[in-house]
Design a protein around this motif. Sequence first.
Motif, PDB file in Angstrom:
ATOM      1  N   GLN A   1     -15.763 -21.709   0.587  1.00 36.66           N
ATOM      2  CA  GLN A   1     -14.370 -22.127   0.503  1.00 36.66           C
ATOM      3  C   GLN A   1     -13.522 -21.297   1.455  1.00 36.66           C
ATOM      4  O   GLN A   1     -13.753 -20.123   1.669  1.00 36.66           O
ATOM      5  CB  GLN A   1     -13.846 -21.958  -0.916  1.00 36.66           C
ATOM      6  N   ARG A   2     -12.519 -21.940   1.998  1.00 35.95           N
ATOM      7  CA  ARG A   2     -11.621 -21.238   2.917  1.00 35.95           C
ATOM      8  C   ARG A   2     -10.643 -20.387   2.134  1.00 35.95           C
ATOM      9  O   ARG A   2     -10.159 -20.787   1.087  1.00 35.95           O
ATOM     10  CB  ARG A   2     -10.844 -22.228   3.769  1.00 35.95           C
ATOM     11  N   ARG A   3     -10.370 -19.234   2.678  1.00 34.51           N
ATOM     12  CA  ARG A   3      -9.370 -18.353   2.110  1.00 34.51           C
ATOM     13  C   ARG A   3      -8.281 -18.152   3.143  1.00 34.51           C
ATOM     14  O   ARG A   3      -8.547 -18.120   4.328  1.00 34.51           O
ATOM     15  CB  ARG A   3      -9.968 -16.981   1.798  1.00 34.51           C
ATOM     16  N   THR A   4      -7.067 -18.000   2.652  1.00 33.25           N
ATOM     17  CA  THR A   4      -6.007 -17.651   3.574  1.00 33.25           C
ATOM     18  C   THR A   4      -6.107 -16.157   3.845  1.00 33.25           C
ATOM     19  O   THR A   4      -6.187 -15.358   2.923  1.00 33.25           O
ATOM     20  CB  THR A   4      -4.628 -17.992   2.996  1.00 33.25           C
ATOM     21  N   VAL A   5      -6.152 -15.801   5.079  1.00 35.30           N
ATOM     22  CA  VAL A   5      -6.334 -14.418   5.480  1.00 35.30           C
ATOM     23  C   VAL A   5      -5.076 -13.935   6.171  1.00 35.30           C
ATOM     24  O   VAL A   5      -4.547 -14.596   7.060  1.00 35.30           O
ATOM     25  CB  VAL A   5      -7.548 -14.280   6.434  1.00 35.30           C
ATOM     26  N   SER A   6      -4.585 -12.775   5.732  1.00 37.97           N
ATOM     27  CA  SER A   6      -3.438 -12.150   6.380  1.00 37.97           C
ATOM     28  C   SER A   6      -3.947 -11.200   7.450  1.00 37.97           C
ATOM     29  O   SER A   6      -5.098 -10.768   7.419  1.00 37.97           O
ATOM     30  CB  SER A   6      -2.621 -11.381   5.353  1.00 37.97           C
ATOM     31  N   TYR A   7      -3.083 -10.852   8.384  1.00 36.02           N
ATOM     32  CA  TYR A   7      -3.476  -9.998   9.495  1.00 36.02           C
ATOM     33  C   TYR A   7      -2.652  -8.724   9.491  1.00 36.02           C
ATOM     34  O   TYR A   7      -1.435  -8.769   9.373  1.00 36.02           O
ATOM     35  CB  TYR A   7      -3.296 -10.731  10.822  1.00 36.02           C
ATOM     36  N   LEU A   8      -3.322  -7.576   9.615  1.00 34.05           N
ATOM     37  CA  LEU A   8      -2.662  -6.292   9.801  1.00 34.05           C
ATOM     38  C   LEU A   8      -2.842  -5.894  11.256  1.00 34.05           C
ATOM     39  O   LEU A   8      -3.968  -5.760  11.734  1.00 34.05           O
ATOM     40  CB  LEU A   8      -3.273  -5.215   8.902  1.00 34.05           C
ATOM     41  N   VAL A   9      -1.756  -5.733  11.972  1.00 34.79           N
ATOM     42  CA  VAL A   9      -1.797  -5.401  13.386  1.00 34.79           C
ATOM     43  C   VAL A   9      -1.942  -3.887  13.521  1.00 34.79           C
ATOM     44  O   VAL A   9      -1.163  -3.124  12.946  1.00 34.79           O
ATOM     45  CB  VAL A   9      -0.526  -5.885  14.099  1.00 34.79           C
ATOM     46  N   VAL A  10      -2.961  -3.443  14.270  1.00 36.99           N
ATOM     47  CA  VAL A  10      -3.202  -2.019  14.504  1.00 36.99           C
ATOM     48  C   VAL A  10      -3.330  -1.776  16.005  1.00 36.99           C
ATOM     49  O   VAL A  10      -3.709  -2.666  16.764  1.00 36.99           O
ATOM     50  CB  VAL A  10      -4.474  -1.522  13.786  1.00 36.99           C
ATOM     51  N   THR A  11      -2.986  -0.549  16.415  1.00 36.53           N
ATOM     52  CA  THR A  11      -3.122  -0.193  17.825  1.00 36.53           C
ATOM     53  C   THR A  11      -4.332   0.687  18.066  1.00 36.53           C
ATOM     54  O   THR A  11      -4.891   0.680  19.150  1.00 36.53           O
ATOM     55  CB  THR A  11      -1.872   0.542  18.325  1.00 36.53           C
ATOM     56  N   ASP A  12      -4.763   1.426  17.045  1.00 35.75           N
ATOM     57  CA  ASP A  12      -5.894   2.326  17.189  1.00 35.75           C
ATOM     58  C   ASP A  12      -7.033   1.838  16.290  1.00 35.75           C
ATOM     59  O   ASP A  12      -6.876   1.777  15.070  1.00 35.75           O
ATOM     60  CB  ASP A  12      -5.487   3.741  16.786  1.00 35.75           C
ATOM     61  N   ILE A  13      -8.171   1.491  16.888  1.00 34.77           N
ATOM     62  CA  ILE A  13      -9.266   0.928  16.094  1.00 34.77           C
ATOM     63  C   ILE A  13     -10.352   1.951  15.769  1.00 34.77           C
ATOM     64  O   ILE A  13     -11.370   1.602  15.189  1.00 34.77           O
ATOM     65  CB  ILE A  13      -9.888  -0.296  16.804  1.00 34.77           C
TER      66      ILE A  13
ATOM     67  N   VAL B   1     -17.669  -4.049   7.307  1.00 32.78           N
ATOM     68  CA  VAL B   1     -16.252  -3.703   7.141  1.00 32.78           C
ATOM     69  C   VAL B   1     -15.394  -4.961   7.194  1.00 32.78           C
ATOM     70  O   VAL B   1     -14.457  -5.119   6.402  1.00 32.78           O
ATOM     71  CB  VAL B   1     -15.809  -2.686   8.220  1.00 32.78           C
ATOM     72  N   THR B   2     -15.716  -5.870   8.080  1.00 29.99           N
ATOM     73  CA  THR B   2     -14.970  -7.120   8.177  1.00 29.99           C
ATOM     74  C   THR B   2     -15.077  -7.920   6.884  1.00 29.99           C
ATOM     75  O   THR B   2     -14.093  -8.468   6.394  1.00 29.99           O
ATOM     76  CB  THR B   2     -15.478  -7.969   9.363  1.00 29.99           C
ATOM     77  N   GLU B   3     -16.271  -7.975   6.296  1.00 32.64           N
ATOM     78  CA  GLU B   3     -16.446  -8.684   5.033  1.00 32.64           C
ATOM     79  C   GLU B   3     -15.691  -7.998   3.901  1.00 32.64           C
ATOM     80  O   GLU B   3     -15.129  -8.657   3.029  1.00 32.64           O
ATOM     81  CB  GLU B   3     -17.930  -8.796   4.697  1.00 32.64           C
ATOM     82  N   ALA B   4     -15.663  -6.657   3.907  1.00 33.96           N
ATOM     83  CA  ALA B   4     -14.936  -5.914   2.874  1.00 33.96           C
ATOM     84  C   ALA B   4     -13.435  -6.191   2.962  1.00 33.96           C
ATOM     85  O   ALA B   4     -12.772  -6.369   1.934  1.00 33.96           O
ATOM     86  CB  ALA B   4     -15.214  -4.428   3.011  1.00 33.96           C
ATOM     87  N   THR B   5     -12.905  -6.248   4.167  1.00 36.34           N
ATOM     88  CA  THR B   5     -11.477  -6.528   4.307  1.00 36.34           C
ATOM     89  C   THR B   5     -11.160  -7.983   3.972  1.00 36.34           C
ATOM     90  O   THR B   5     -10.134  -8.268   3.384  1.00 36.34           O
ATOM     91  CB  THR B   5     -10.971  -6.198   5.724  1.00 36.34           C
ATOM     92  N   ARG B   6     -12.057  -8.886   4.304  1.00 37.46           N
ATOM     93  CA  ARG B   6     -11.838 -10.303   3.975  1.00 37.46           C
ATOM     94  C   ARG B   6     -11.837 -10.533   2.466  1.00 37.46           C
ATOM     95  O   ARG B   6     -11.133 -11.401   1.967  1.00 37.46           O
ATOM     96  CB  ARG B   6     -12.878 -11.199   4.630  1.00 37.46           C
ATOM     97  N   ARG B   7     -12.662  -9.763   1.733  1.00 36.94           N
ATOM     98  CA  ARG B   7     -12.652  -9.878   0.273  1.00 36.94           C
ATOM     99  C   ARG B   7     -11.289  -9.503  -0.295  1.00 36.94           C
ATOM    100  O   ARG B   7     -10.879 -10.030  -1.323  1.00 36.94           O
ATOM    101  CB  ARG B   7     -13.728  -9.003  -0.354  1.00 36.94           C
TER     102      ARG B   7
ATOM    103  N   LYS C   1      -7.945   2.582  -1.692  1.00 42.67           N
ATOM    104  CA  LYS C   1      -9.065   3.390  -2.192  1.00 42.67           C
ATOM    105  C   LYS C   1     -10.313   2.521  -2.370  1.00 42.67           C
ATOM    106  O   LYS C   1     -11.419   2.932  -2.023  1.00 42.67           O
ATOM    107  CB  LYS C   1      -8.671   4.052  -3.505  1.00 42.67           C
ATOM    108  N   LYS C   2     -10.118   1.314  -2.906  1.00 39.06           N
ATOM    109  CA  LYS C   2     -11.240   0.377  -3.048  1.00 39.06           C
ATOM    110  C   LYS C   2     -11.849   0.049  -1.687  1.00 39.06           C
ATOM    111  O   LYS C   2     -13.071  -0.010  -1.533  1.00 39.06           O
ATOM    112  CB  LYS C   2     -10.783  -0.915  -3.706  1.00 39.06           C
ATOM    113  N   LEU C   3     -10.983  -0.146  -0.701  1.00 33.18           N
ATOM    114  CA  LEU C   3     -11.452  -0.472   0.644  1.00 33.18           C
ATOM    115  C   LEU C   3     -12.231   0.693   1.247  1.00 33.18           C
ATOM    116  O   LEU C   3     -13.293   0.493   1.837  1.00 33.18           O
ATOM    117  CB  LEU C   3     -10.283  -0.865   1.534  1.00 33.18           C
ATOM    118  N   ARG C   4     -11.724   1.912   1.083  1.00 33.78           N
ATOM    119  CA  ARG C   4     -12.429   3.085   1.612  1.00 33.78           C
ATOM    120  C   ARG C   4     -13.797   3.248   0.979  1.00 33.78           C
ATOM    121  O   ARG C   4     -14.772   3.597   1.650  1.00 33.78           O
ATOM    122  CB  ARG C   4     -11.599   4.340   1.392  1.00 33.78           C
TER     123      ARG C   4
END
Length: 117
Positions: free
Chosen positions: A37-49, A59-65, A107-110
Amino acid sequence: MGMLMSIPVLGQENKITATTKTSISDEFDLKELKNRQRRTVSYLVVTDIRDIAYGNRCVTEATRRLGFVYTPMPISEIERKSRFHYFTHNQFTKLKITLKHGPGWKKKLRKSIARCG
């Protein structure tokens, strides 16, 4: 037509062969459909990766969750529109994540990123 093949007929044995067709619902698992199923995903803009492990699939899957994805953008591109625009965009995105997952979402993400290795 495939559904008609799955209904047993009185007086006949229910033989399953390699050529027997099954219905579409038998081929897909419910968990698999939920994952697709599609989820609406928000974007956080960062300059330092460096600190976000951009490009790591785990990590991408963890943030998408959690419902967002980091979007790297050079400072020159940010200054083209305005720093204030991206600052407010990030604040609203963080507020949305906080309301959805609680104040401890970072904290969950970390923890999930630490499990990725």
